[in-house]
Design an enzyme around this catalytic site. Structure first.
Site, short mmCIF file in Angstrom:
data_model
loop_
_atom_site.label_atom_id
_atom_site.label_comp_id
_atom_site.label_asym_id
_atom_site.label_seq_id
_atom_site.Cartn_x
_atom_site.Cartn_y
_atom_site.Cartn_z
N CYS A 1 2.10 -3.50 2.55
CA CYS A 1 1.62 -3.45 3.93
C CYS A 1 1.15 -4.84 4.34
CB CYS A 1 0.48 -2.45 4.05
SG CYS A 1 -0.28 -2.39 5.69
N CYS B 1 -2.95 -4.75 4.87
CA CYS B 1 -3.94 -4.60 3.80
C CYS B 1 -3.42 -4.97 2.42
CB CYS B 1 -4.49 -3.18 3.78
SG CYS B 1 -3.29 -1.93 3.28
N CYS C 1 0.64 3.31 6.88
CA CYS C 1 -0.06 2.97 5.65
C CYS C 1 -1.25 3.92 5.52
CB CYS C 1 -0.53 1.51 5.69
SG CYS C 1 -1.52 1.04 4.26
N CYS D 1 -4.79 1.63 5.59
CA CYS D 1 -5.34 0.99 6.79
C CYS D 1 -4.78 1.55 8.10
CB CYS D 1 -5.10 -0.51 6.73
SG CYS D 1 -3.37 -0.99 6.94
N CYS E 1 12.73 4.21 7.35
CA CYS E 1 13.21 3.15 8.24
C CYS E 1 11.99 2.33 8.65
CB CYS E 1 13.88 3.82 9.44
SG CYS E 1 14.75 2.71 10.51
#
Length: 152
Positions: free
Chosen positions: A65, A68, A114, A117, A137
């Site tokens: 991510c 984070c 995510c 976060c 995707c």
């Protein structure tokens, strides 16, 4: 290994708790991210097809991510979907992404965020290759390629 039935169950009932949480206010996210990363991850945007940095990337590693740093996808599960966005067959663990029903633009889809976060990453569809049949995707601007962990 997840299936479409698992995705729907997680979207309806929630996913296992993440190992940690990262929460920042809007000003902190704006300071950390580029305008494009902010638009996609915090405002649930989408990059134009075939424009993302990782659309055709084949380097080994983990895709984490961008907000984070949580590893979410393994390059070994990445495949060419022809859609214009990086596509993966599954996340690295059940508790790193969460799912939300998305009815925007007159469609019913499953949004992928995510779980640490709440950053928007993209969507998951039931039209991927074996073994999962899933296609995550993902916007390139929502992830960053990091080195493969030694024990992964």
């Amino acid at each position: 290994m997840q299936t479409w039935a698992d995705v729907i169950r997680f979207a309806n009932n929630g996913v296992p708790a993440p190992d940690r949480r990262v929460e920042k206010n809007d000003a902190e996210w704006r300071e950390q991210l580029t305008p494009e990363q902010y638009r996609i991850t915090r405002q649930h945007g989408t990059e134009r097809a075939f424009t993302g940095e990782y659309c055709e990337a084949h380097d080994p590693g983990l895709y984490a991510c961008v907000c984070c740093g949580t590893p979410c996808y393994d390059s070994r599960t990445k495949f060419e979907s022809g859609t214009g966005w990086p596509s993966f067959t599954e996340p690295v663990r059940d508790n790193v992404v969460k799912y939300k029903k998305d009815t925007s633009y007159g469609m019913v889809r499953v949004e992928v965020l995510c779980n640490v976060c709440d950053a928007h990453q993209g969507h998951v569809f039931p039209d991927g290759p074996a073994p999962t049949g899933l296609r995550y995707c993902i916007n390139s601007a929502a992830v960053k390629l990091v080195e493969q962990e030694a024990n992964a």
